[in-house]
Write a protein that holds these residues in place. Structure first.
Motif, short mmCIF file in Angstrom:
data_model
loop_
_atom_site.label_atom_id
_atom_site.label_comp_id
_atom_site.label_asym_id
_atom_site.label_seq_id
_atom_site.Cartn_x
_atom_site.Cartn_y
_atom_site.Cartn_z
N ARG A 1 1.24 -1.59 0.04
CA ARG A 1 -0.12 0.00 0.30
C ARG A 1 0.68 1.53 0.09
NH1 ARG A 1 -3.39 2.38 5.23
NH2 ARG A 1 -1.04 2.59 5.45
N LEU A 2 0.24 2.14 -0.91
CA LEU A 2 1.18 3.01 -0.86
C LEU A 2 -0.05 4.47 -0.13
CD1 LEU A 2 3.48 5.51 -1.09
CD2 LEU A 2 2.35 5.65 -3.66
N SER A 3 0.58 4.91 0.89
CA SER A 3 -0.20 6.34 1.16
C SER A 3 0.23 7.81 1.35
CB SER A 3 -1.10 5.45 3.31
OG SER A 3 -1.79 4.60 3.24
N ILE A 4 -0.59 8.53 0.29
CA ILE A 4 0.42 10.17 -0.10
C ILE A 4 -0.99 10.82 0.04
CG2 ILE A 4 0.69 11.72 -2.08
CD1 ILE A 4 1.06 9.15 -3.10
N GLY A 5 0.06 12.39 0.76
CA GLY A 5 -0.70 12.89 1.50
C GLY A 5 -0.34 14.18 0.49
N ASP B 1 -1.65 -0.97 -3.67
CA ASP B 1 -3.00 0.17 -3.40
C ASP B 1 -2.81 1.18 -2.91
OD1 ASP B 1 -4.67 -2.35 -3.33
OD2 ASP B 1 -4.42 -2.59 -1.36
N ILE B 2 -3.57 2.03 -3.44
CA ILE B 2 -3.01 3.41 -3.19
C ILE B 2 -3.65 4.45 -2.61
CG2 ILE B 2 -2.39 5.86 -4.97
CD1 ILE B 2 -1.53 4.09 -6.93
N GLN B 3 -3.71 5.08 -1.94
CA GLN B 3 -4.53 6.02 -0.57
C GLN B 3 -3.56 7.64 -0.94
OE1 GLN B 3 -4.33 4.59 3.02
NE2 GLN B 3 -6.44 3.10 2.29
#
Length: 304
Positions: free
Chosen positions: A92-96, A122-124
């Protein structure tokens, strides 16, 4: 000549300014200057024509600039290929990101490219203010945030500054300031301002600049949207202050009312910085999935 020197050279060539390039690379300016001088000595000639406000490429520098970008792109592609071999098949890659990240990063397009290369990840994505994003990185809810660096850096966060933009004044084309240069902040104190809300990093930067100069100003319009900010200025209702690239992009857009810009004295010009912020330090490198995304953006990581 090594890759680090080429990165330094490309940064100066793109910024046309040693101070901004040094900020972007998280280097002291003397270190960057020494690196460029060593590169020039190694290659046997000057690469830049230096002046008080900016630097320009010499003919030799123009040739090296094209080659250096190719070399750095090849190195990035090689690292990307090795990453794929090591496997980012799942995860998963969680980006803000802050609002208004364009024109510095086309986040939607970049995420599309990342999905094409790493279909199993998975991208968030979360959009928020700078302070909230930095807190989420610190607490582990985000792997990476594109935001203004923290006002008070801490040992548990690393960052790479990838944009250092001078702030320009935006006004209507018929305004008295249209096309002016070398303004002082004091020249703006009687003007009516349109601003983003106080939680925006750009607003804090402008506020801090006026406070440091001992000046007060009048803000009559507060909005939460960069396009609306520029439209208020275009209609002559107020002036505003935004990064130069934001103003340039708006001036190229023929759909809205035209705007004009004015520039500040170099000594009084605030520098608006954008950084990729992540949890870790020099001894704790980025997690592979976040590093792979930065590689795709061609943003080499330099820890604070």
């Amino acid at each position: 000549m090594d890759l680090k020197q080429l990165e330094h050279f490309v940064a100066v060539a793109q910024e046309r300014h040693f101070t901004r390039a040094a900020r972007r690379l998280n280097l002291v300016q003397s270190g960057l200057s020494a690196s460029i001088r060593a590169l020039e000595e190694d290659l046997g000639g000057a690469l830049f024509i230096r002046s008080t406000r900016r630097v320009d490429l010499t003919p030799a520098g123009e040739v090296l600039f094209a080659q250096a970008r190719r070399v750095l792109a090849a190195a990035r592609d090689a690292r990307h290929a090795v990453t794929q071999v090591h496997g980012l098949a799942r995860g998963r890659l969680s980006i803000g990101a802050i609002h208004g990240l364009a024109p510095f990063v086309d986040l939607a397009s970049s995420l599309g490219q990342f999905r094409a290369a790493f279909g199993g990840i998975d991208i968030q994505l979360t959009l928020d203010g700078s302070r909230a994003l930095i807190d989420e990185v610190r607490e582990g809810r985000l792997d990476l945030a594109f935001t203004q660096p923290s006002d008070s850096p801490s040992d548990d966060l690393g960052s790479h500054i990838f944009a250092c933009e001078g702030i320009v004044v935006v006004c209507a084309t018929h305004h008295r300031l249209a096309g002016a240069s070398d303004l002082k902040l004091a020249d703006l104190r009687e003007e009516t301002f349109a601003d983003l809300r106080p939680e925006w990093s750009l607003r804090r930067l402008v506020d801090q600049s006026f406070a440091a100069a001992g000046l007060q100003r009048q803000t009559s319009f507060e909005v939460n949207d960069m396009p609306m900010l520029l439209e208020l200025a275009a209609q002559g209702l107020a002036i505003t202050m935004v990064p130069e690239s934001v103003a340039t992009a708006r001036m190229a857009d023929t759909r809205g009312a035209p705007i004009a810009t004015a520039t500040l004295l170099a000594a009084e010009e605030p520098c608006w910085e954008l950084a990729a912020v992540y949890k870790g330090s020099a001894g704790e490198p980025l997690i592979p999935v976040a590093r792979a995304f930065l590689d795709l953006l061609n943003l080499p990581v330099v820890a604070n």
